[in-house]
Design an enzyme around this catalytic site. Sequence first.
Site, PDB file in Angstrom:
ATOM      1  CB  VAL A   1      24.301  41.232  37.478  1.00  0.00           C
ATOM      2  CG1 VAL A   1      24.328  39.729  37.681  1.00  0.00           C
ATOM      3  CG2 VAL A   1      24.963  41.628  36.177  1.00  0.00           C
TER       4      VAL A   1
ATOM      5  CB  SER B   1      40.087  39.539  34.478  1.00  0.00           C
ATOM      6  OG  SER B   1      40.880  39.321  33.325  1.00  0.00           O
TER       7      SER B   1
ATOM      8  CE  LYS C   1      35.813  40.954  34.910  1.00  0.00           C
ATOM      9  NZ  LYS C   1      34.727  40.226  35.621  1.00  0.00           N
TER      10      LYS C   1
ATOM     11  CE1 TYR D   1      35.926  41.697  31.297  1.00  0.00           C
ATOM     12  CE2 TYR D   1      38.318  41.438  31.320  1.00  0.00           C
ATOM     13  CZ  TYR D   1      37.044  40.909  31.518  1.00  0.00           C
ATOM     14  OH  TYR D   1      36.914  39.607  31.943  1.00  0.00           O
ATOM     15  CB  ALA D   2      42.019  46.503  32.448  1.00  0.00           C
ATOM     16  CB  ALA D   3      39.196  50.460  34.639  1.00  0.00           C
TER      17      ALA D   3
END
Length: 261
Positions: free
Chosen positions: A71, A145, A162, A158-160
């Site tokens: 990807v 998420s 998602k 990761y939060a940013a």
Amino acid sequence: MAQSVKALFDLSERKAVVVGGGSGLGQAGALALAEFGAHVVVGDFNMAAAEETVRQITAAGGTGQACELDVTSTDAVTAAAAEHSDAEVLVITPGYNARKRLLNTTDEDFDKVIDVNLKGTYRLMRAFGATMAGRGKGSIITFASFRALVVEPGQGIYAAAKAGVVQLTKTMATELGTAGVRVNALLPGAFETPLTRQIKDDPQWWSAYEQKSPLKRWGQPHELAGAIVFLACDASSFVTGSSMLVDGGWMANDGRFEPKV
């Protein structure tokens, strides 16, 4: 005469491309879509894992094929979309996390998390969205998420990423709605997958997650499969631009204390 509700879940004669289908939540989704009749293209960076998922699909009486897909490569994604231009369902599950506090992260950490989670989703949505819009129908299911909504120390990049997936999903839903393409995001909570192995290896961390959920346990991949099938099929024909939590009630419960009332 009203259409049979059962028939709305039938995916026969449809091709579904499941990216990240070699393991975890992607594999569970691929198996479920095949069970409801779809011909499933299992795309994964790990070709052997993709082939194993296809083996399970065919052993259960379904049809599928494996596709090696990175990807982070625009050329690879573009080629896959061209090869499978008849796909009516796209499920985007690949994820990567660098669990570090922000002050300890590097540019390389940031770039990889964003490239896999956010830009990888963007590449796939753009390529397959174009072919679906050209054919006048399709369903794209992205994976965000619960971390898009709430974070903990060490989950910032990761939060940013998602959270960005959620906004890309809403945008494409608004842009492709009149072309007959629906776009929705799934927001999984604490599921036991290869991506959460680091947490499982820390008993205190693992247990804290168990206790936060009202169900007091982690989710298993098959427990997300129904949501994938729902968003892929005609049962969700009026659902687009949504962010569907599958989190065992995590976001409904502040988790601090259970009063005796």
